[in-house]
Motif scaffolding. Sequence first.
Motif, PDB file in Angstrom:
ATOM      1  N   LYS A  73       0.844  -1.211   0.000  1.00  0.00           N
ATOM      2  CA  LYS A  73       0.000   0.000   0.000  1.00  0.00           C
ATOM      3  C   LYS A  73       0.873   1.252   0.000  1.00  0.00           C
ATOM      4  O   LYS A  73       0.633   2.189  -0.762  1.00  0.00           O
ATOM      5  CB  LYS A  73      -0.906  -0.025   1.234  1.00  0.00           C
ATOM      6  N   GLY A  94     -15.516   1.122  15.009  1.00  0.00           N
ATOM      7  CA  GLY A  94     -16.946   1.079  15.311  1.00  0.00           C
ATOM      8  C   GLY A  94     -17.578  -0.286  15.170  1.00  0.00           C
ATOM      9  O   GLY A  94     -18.765  -0.452  15.461  1.00  0.00           O
ATOM     10  N   ILE A 179     -20.059   4.089   9.434  1.00  0.00           N
ATOM     11  CA  ILE A 179     -19.655   4.157   8.030  1.00  0.00           C
ATOM     12  C   ILE A 179     -18.387   5.001   7.858  1.00  0.00           C
ATOM     13  O   ILE A 179     -17.626   4.807   6.908  1.00  0.00           O
ATOM     14  CB  ILE A 179     -20.814   4.688   7.135  1.00  0.00           C
TER      15      ILE A 179
HETATM   16  C1  LIG Z   1     -18.335  -0.161   7.214  1.00  0.00           C
HETATM   17  C2  LIG Z   1     -16.858  -0.241   7.402  1.00  0.00           C
HETATM   18  C3  LIG Z   1     -16.291   0.197   8.589  1.00  0.00           C
HETATM   19  C4  LIG Z   1     -14.908   0.139   8.768  1.00  0.00           C
HETATM   20  N1  LIG Z   1     -14.412   0.571   9.965  1.00  0.00           N
HETATM   21  C5  LIG Z   1     -13.063   0.551  10.140  1.00  0.00           C
HETATM   22  C6  LIG Z   1     -12.495   1.049  11.355  1.00  0.00           C
HETATM   23  O1  LIG Z   1     -13.197   1.490  12.264  1.00  0.00           O
HETATM   24  N2  LIG Z   1     -11.140   1.017  11.481  1.00  0.00           N
HETATM   25  C7  LIG Z   1     -10.331   0.541  10.478  1.00  0.00           C
HETATM   26  O2  LIG Z   1      -9.102   0.576  10.606  1.00  0.00           O
HETATM   27  N3  LIG Z   1     -10.846   0.062   9.331  1.00  0.00           N
HETATM   28  C8  LIG Z   1     -12.173   0.073   9.128  1.00  0.00           C
HETATM   29  N4  LIG Z   1     -12.690  -0.378   7.946  1.00  0.00           N
HETATM   30  C9  LIG Z   1     -11.729  -0.823   6.896  1.00  0.00           C
HETATM   31  C10 LIG Z   1     -11.184   0.394   6.129  1.00  0.00           C
HETATM   32  O3  LIG Z   1     -12.034   0.691   5.038  1.00  0.00           O
HETATM   33  C11 LIG Z   1      -9.777   0.140   5.585  1.00  0.00           C
HETATM   34  O4  LIG Z   1      -9.747  -1.084   4.924  1.00  0.00           O
HETATM   35  C12 LIG Z   1      -8.689   0.137   6.670  1.00  0.00           C
HETATM   36  O5  LIG Z   1      -8.724   1.308   7.458  1.00  0.00           O
HETATM   37  C13 LIG Z   1      -7.321   0.027   6.009  1.00  0.00           C
HETATM   38  O6  LIG Z   1      -6.315  -0.032   6.979  1.00  0.00           O
HETATM   39  P1  LIG Z   1      -5.323  -1.276   7.096  1.00  0.00           P
HETATM   40  O7  LIG Z   1      -4.813  -1.556   5.696  1.00  0.00           O
HETATM   41  O8  LIG Z   1      -4.267  -0.810   8.013  1.00  0.00           O
HETATM   42  O9  LIG Z   1      -6.114  -2.424   7.613  1.00  0.00           O
HETATM   43  C14 LIG Z   1     -14.073  -0.356   7.734  1.00  0.00           C
HETATM   44  C15 LIG Z   1     -14.648  -0.807   6.542  1.00  0.00           C
HETATM   45  C16 LIG Z   1     -16.026  -0.764   6.384  1.00  0.00           C
HETATM   46  C17 LIG Z   1     -16.607  -1.256   5.092  1.00  0.00           C
END
Ligand SMILES: Cc1cc2nc3c(=O)[nH]c(=O)nc-3n(C[C@H](O)[C@H](O)[C@H](O)COP(=O)(O)O)c2cc1C
Length: 438
Positions: A73, A94, A179
């Motif tokens: 990434k 959340g 969201i």
């Molecule tokens: C509805 C929804 C809620 C999400 N909530 C979080 C969250 O609270 N924290 C988080 O890190 N990723 C959350 N994600 C995933 C993020 O879209 C994203 O993939 C992530 O922040 C990427 O970080 P990483 O590559 O370090 O995992 C959520 C995804 C969806 C679809």
Amino acid sequence: MTTPRPETLAKLTPVLTRRWLSPDAWRIGAYENLDGYAALRKALKAHPDDLIQLIKDSGLRGRGGAGFPTGLKWGFIPQGDGKPHYLVVNADEGEPGTCKDLPLMTHDPHSLVEGVIIASYAIRASRAYIYIRGEAVHAARRLRNAVAEAQAKGYLGRNILGTGFDLELVVHSGAGAYICGEETALLDSLEGFRGQPRLRPPFPATHGLYASPTVVNNVGTIASVPYIVLGGADWWKSMGTEKSSGPMIYSLSGRIVNPGQFECGLGVTLRELIELAGGMQPGHQLRFWTPGGSSTPLLTAEHLDVPLDFEGVAAAGSILGTTATQIFSDQDCPVYATYRWLEFYHHESCGKCTPCREGNYWMVRVYRRILAGQGTHEDLDTLLDTCDNILGRSFCGLGDGATSSVTSSLQYFKQDYLDYIEGRTAPKLSDKQLVGAH
Ligand SMILES: Cc1cc2nc3c(=O)[nH]c(=O)nc-3n(C[C@H](O)[C@H](O)[C@H](O)COP(=O)(O)O)c2cc1C
Ligand code: SF4
């Protein structure tokens, strides 16, 4: 309560949690005494591209749910493009059941701040944001305090440690919408718009915050970075499994004696985690559980020995997600639990796309009917048909996640549904709670 056996205790690998019990570890003095900011000094002597390579070599995968390789990434950020670059930390946390990021920010906020500085240096960002859930007031205070302390010590701001690298770090509190954890909705919210997901492509790596190259990473992902810089890629890979490297904070809740956070190498099993948590509560037998929060398909007592890494959980038909294991017993009802989760998804649906907005609305009503003893056999087909129309047809992962507990509870616990429909289980909801269910 059962006392964990020595071989199970040995599964604990406190890395990100290792300072949590140290007095005042959230203050910069205590943090520095425990190796704090040593990784930053080391990182600033390296070339940014070498840091990206180090993270690639470590095999670190995102801790936010999807497990995307972090170094890859970072490598997507175009260099020499003349645009500002941004690092955005997703601290929205959340997902029902998930509680690993908030304790980390409360007990050890400087590890996140240090990770932010190193990651920003690697991707050549001079501005970074931590987007934290609005309700997390205490953690946000600790973070803001950590940022101020780091600034006063010259770890943040202009010409960091005399290297010429500048970084401004902003802690931004959201308004508490699930969201806004979805990375593109988060970026819209940060820009001051209503938090709704964006169409992709283009992806945040090229068109993220203010249409500029942006990395969005979870708290746990970024807080892992200083440890990898200090310990090296091989040390990191010595924990976990071949494809899921490193330690992971598993948050356990529900019918166990000691709920809380347990950090183990990826690949630990639920049987071992329950043992670490003192066993099941007296009189309770494990019946169903989520491996990674409410968006991940339920597993059962048959899956106690599944390795809890990205591949192991996928092979068992679920998703590792956020490693939030919510543990339910023979005294809990899978139909009612699923209904409560659906109420959440219905409430949190942002309304942008029809399958999720309408589908969750209708499914909640079908569940209310079943739980009030007025369901029909056709209702079960309606639920599966609705899930079919949400899964893979929604604009973002919230819709997909909402279907997980519905389809998996019908797969494993159809009899529980039939018992409500055929009158063997007493209704859990009253007629009064049925308003709008027909
Ligand atoms: C509805 C929804 C809620 C999400 N909530 C979080 C969250 O609270 N924290 C988080 O890190 N990723 C959350 N994600 C995933 C993020 O879209 C994203 O993939 C992530 O922040 C990427 O970080 P990483 O590559 O370090 O995992 C959520 C995804 C969806 C679809
Ligand atoms: S799936 Fe749900 S939360 Fe996601 S965009 Fe559609 S309506 Fe919004």
